[in-house]
Enzyme design. Structure first.
Site, short mmCIF file in Angstrom:
data_model
loop_
_atom_site.label_atom_id
_atom_site.label_comp_id
_atom_site.label_asym_id
_atom_site.label_seq_id
_atom_site.Cartn_x
_atom_site.Cartn_y
_atom_site.Cartn_z
CB SER A 432 -0.92 0.01 1.21
OG SER A 432 -0.18 -0.08 2.40
CG HIS A 693 4.87 0.84 13.11
ND1 HIS A 693 3.56 0.56 12.84
CD2 HIS A 693 5.54 -0.33 12.94
CE1 HIS A 693 3.45 -0.71 12.51
NE2 HIS A 693 4.63 -1.28 12.56
#
Ligand code: GLN
Ligand code: ZN
Length: 765
Positions: A432, A693
């Site tokens: 993605s 992250h």
């Protein structure tokens, strides 16, 4: 109060996710803490009254939380990590621990046993000053009392709390434990002042995971210690998600009032009931983890079996675990024939009451009588329903359900190397790209019918073009289309497969204010038509580079769904695998040379008890192999997993037989990677070098360091360079430079290595 029925815990997010909205509005500065507290109080009250009105005896308090129960326990024990102490406002500090602030990084979050709920991992520091902060519990207690409810107080047990905490390697778990235990004693003392009888549900789920002797030895002193503090305190030690036979044996000899056991996911608990003759038994017989309507007659039979060992008067009928893990109510779902097969939290409460009456042969009201008849009919009707079975699927699983690739990995390796002709140390991403507000809007508009199919596809293609352009400019070797059409990696496939149902309002808390809407697998699964070909095929037509196809694997689809209870997981996974196998075949026929099958949830699906692992591994591996069984030797199969801890499952990973695996290692470095070297893993590996992250952009030098370090463990002929995971939660401003630096670093390393391979001295050495 009637001591016959109990709910282990109730969802707190609210019928319409009111808590999510209230908390987020506070975070965004749109409401005050007072307003948030008011809303929280309103929700608690509503949830208690829903249980009271239906006749539940033991109603929980302190199952509510503004963020997470484990974090509440951190506050109760004053186990606040040093970096948050300067934040004086208690609410700000609470949310800072959960979400982080500029000055202090958030505490870690991880999955609660084998569920999809994430808790905040406590951090224990040597100089922490533990002491009791009972305010939250007391406030909820008095509130419930004011409504005429005599509550049961839920808390996480001291052994589970300590066992799940993080501490520095030099720390001694047991010295922490002793200090924490003192606070629990103070709590019991404070609570015993409240009433003549106080029911305390102390949750110790740590004992469902093959418990170690050291923890088991704590049970007797801890629970004798706590129950001897006051005769008013009635302690129920509760476990869930599996059996806790060893712990039951220890608890039997203590002065606790009762034990709460899961008989749905821990049927072995039936074998230890002899130990509990003098205790009350909270019998978890209504499934709190799945959404199927309870079979009242079957459950009655189970209770009768339990009653052969335990005095009926001492049996309390309950849910198998907190209802946190299922949605609020079926009543809010739009008309659908299947709704009467489902049971969410509110309906589970009604089942507990009905089952209890049925078990005790108590008279029903006419309304209840109707409920029992309807229950029986719905089960009959579901069994016969044409929605569920598809003979073609069953037949196909019988005929083709054991497939795998024909050539050995070594044979495939050579063929693919020649055909793909990739540079050494190829670069790629996990699938993605940033999900921009524009593409989210386009998806929403299309779903709501505000834009046409053509307009929607146009928009998606535009985004795919952009993704391709950026990847080409950056210079990646294997490209992806960016997944703009997917809002969730399971939902996207579930929506296109037969046998899946999507609720409208079936939200389940995942962490904090985040909720997910897991699909319901209700029937035989098959593919209606190709699911990804249009997008991937289009993407490949726009570039000369290799475009990687992208699918979600069967294990992940199953682990993130509510699964039907009338067919084994192994069968269900084969059905999904065959549907995906057709997709892979279609992809390779459209000239797609590399296909990635994501198994993000492979590891979290592992059973809690060792003895159940072989069965899980067997169906999990077989379904992966079946998924890729039609891939020709030229087609390179990648898989991706979102973690790096492979020590105990490395052999299983090898058996999956993927040509390349990409994993998450940017934070852990080589520490966890060594296992691949130790076992002589001979297929491709892409250990993540970019921590997705974090908003941080690694420099070229940093990447080079990461890559060189990995090359000490992994042979360069097997080595891929990629980020840790998909980039959909990041922004382009971060992703672009981060990938640019990643590719530049690889190029520099290739140069150095090529020179070395030619026998020249590297100029940099
Ligand atoms: N292909 C998926 C993505 O990039 C993988 C997501 C995941 O591993 N959780 O988003
Ligand atoms: Zn991932």
């Amino acid at each position: 109060m009637s001591k016959k029925t109990l709910i282990t815990g109730f969802p707190r997010i609210g019928e319409n996710r009111e808590l999510k909205r209230a908390v987020e509005s506070y975070w965004n500065g749109k409401s005050t803490i007072g307003e948030l507290e008011d809303k929280a109080g309103e929700l608690r009250e509503k949830h208690w009254l829903e249980q009271k009105k239906r006749g539940i005896g033991f109603i929980s308090i302190n199952d509510f939380s503004l963020y997470d129960n484990m974090l509440d326990t951190v506050v109760m024990l004053n186990a606040v990590p040093k970096r948050f102490i300067p934040i004086r406002n208690v609410t700000e500090r609470y949310f800072a621990m959960a979400r982080g602030v500029k000055e202090a990084a958030a505490m870690e979050m991880t999955k609660w046993f084998n569920t999809n709920y994430h808790y905040i991992v406590p951090e224990l520091e040597n100089d922490m000053e533990f002491h009791l902060n009972p305010e939250k519990i007391l406030k909820e207690y008095h509130h419930a009392k004011s409504l005429g409810i005599h509550p049961k107080i839920n808390i996480i047990g001291p052994i589970t709390f300590t066992a799940l905490s993080k501490m520095s390697e030099r720390s001694d778990t047991f010295s922490f434990f002793n200090r924490i235990f003192e606070v629990y004693k103070s709590l019991v003392n404070v609570l015993s002042e409240l009433d003549e009888e106080i029911y305390l549900q102390i949750e110790e789920p740590i004992f469902v995971k093959d418990p170690c002797r050291k923890y088991l030895d704590l049970l007797n002193p801890v629970y004798n210690g706590l129950s001897s503090l006051s005769t008013k305190i009635k302690i129920i030690v509760t476990t869930y998600f599996e059996n806790s036979c060893e712990a039951v044996e220890e608890l039997a000899g203590t002065g606790i009032w009762g034990v709460g056991l899961d008989f749905i996911n821990g049927r072995d608990n039936l074998s230890v009931l002899d130990w509990l003759a003098d205790k009350h038994l909270v019998a978890g017989v209504v499934d709190g983890r799945n959404i199927w309507r309870n079979d009242l007659q079957k459950t009655k039979a189970l209770l009768c079996e339990i009653a052969e060992k335990i005095d009926r008067e001492k049996i309390i009928v309950s849910t198998s675990c907190s209802l946190l893990h299922i949605p609020y109510t079926v009543k809010n779902e739009p008309e659908n024939d299947m709704n009467r097969w489902f049971s969410f939290a509110i309906e589970k409460i009604e089942e507990v009451v009905l089952v209890d009456k049925l078990f005790r042969d108590e008279p029903f009201s006419s309304e209840e009588e109707k409920g029992v008849v309807e229950n029986m009919m719905s089960h009959e009707e579901r069994k016969k329903s044409e929605l569920i079975t598809c003979p073609y699927v069953t037949e196909r699983v019988r005929a083709e359900g054991n497939g795998s690739r024909k050539e050995t990995a070594a044979d495939r390796f050579d063929v693919q190397k020649k055909l793909l002709d990739l540079p050494s140390i190829p670069t790629t991403t996990i699938g993605s790209f940033p999900q921009t507000p524009e593409i989210r809007r386009a998806r929403r508009d299309y779903k709501m019918g505000r834009i046409s199919c053509d307009e929607y596809e146009e928009e998606m293609r535009k985004y795919i073009d952009e993704c391709i352009h950026i990847q080409e400019v950056v210079g990646l070797d294997v490209l992806v289309h960016g997944e703009p059409e997917r809002n969730d990696m399971v939902e996207y496939f579930g929506e296109q497969l037969k046998g899946f149902h999507f609720t409208s309002n079936g939200w389940v808390q995942s962490y904090g204010s985040r909720c997910v809407k897991p699909p319901i697998i209700y029937g035989d699964i098959s593919r209606k038509e190709p699911m990804t070909i249009n997008w991937i095929g289009y993407a490949q037509s726009r570039t000369k580079k290799i475009m990687k196809g992208m699918l979600t694997g069967p294990v992940t689809i199953i682990n993130w769904s509510f699964v039907r209870d009338d067919l084994s997981r192994s069968e269900i996974s084969k059905q999904i695998a065959l549907a995906l196998a057709d997709e892979i075949d279609d992809l390779q026929n459209r000239a797609i040379k590399i296909i990635q099958v994501d198994e993000a949830a492979f590891k979290e699906g592992y059973p809690l008890r060792m003895k159940n692992i072989p069965e899980y591994e067997e169906w999990a591996v077989n379904s992966f192999k079946l998924t890729v069984s039609k891939a020709r030797k030229e087609t390179q199969i990648h898989t991706h997993m979102c973690y790096s801890e492979f020590n105990d499952i490395i052999e299983t990973i090898e058996l999956m037989d993927a040509d390349v695996i990409t994993i998450e290692t940017a934070r852990s470095g080589n520490r966890l990677l060594n296992i691949f070297k130790e076992v002589g893993y001979s297929k491709g590996i892409g250990p993540g070098v970019y921590d997705i992250h974090s908003p941080r952009i690694p420099s070229i030098e940093e990447y080079k360091g990461q890559i060189e370090q990995r090359l000490e463990v992994i042979d360069s002929s097997l080595f891929w360079v990629n980020p840790d995971c998909g980039l959909k939660t990041r922004r382009w401003e971060e992703v672009k430079p981060a990938l640019e630096n990643m590719v530049k670093a690889v190029r520099e390393i290739r140069e150095i290595r090529e020179i070395r391979e030619d026998g020249y001295e590297s100029p940099r050495e």
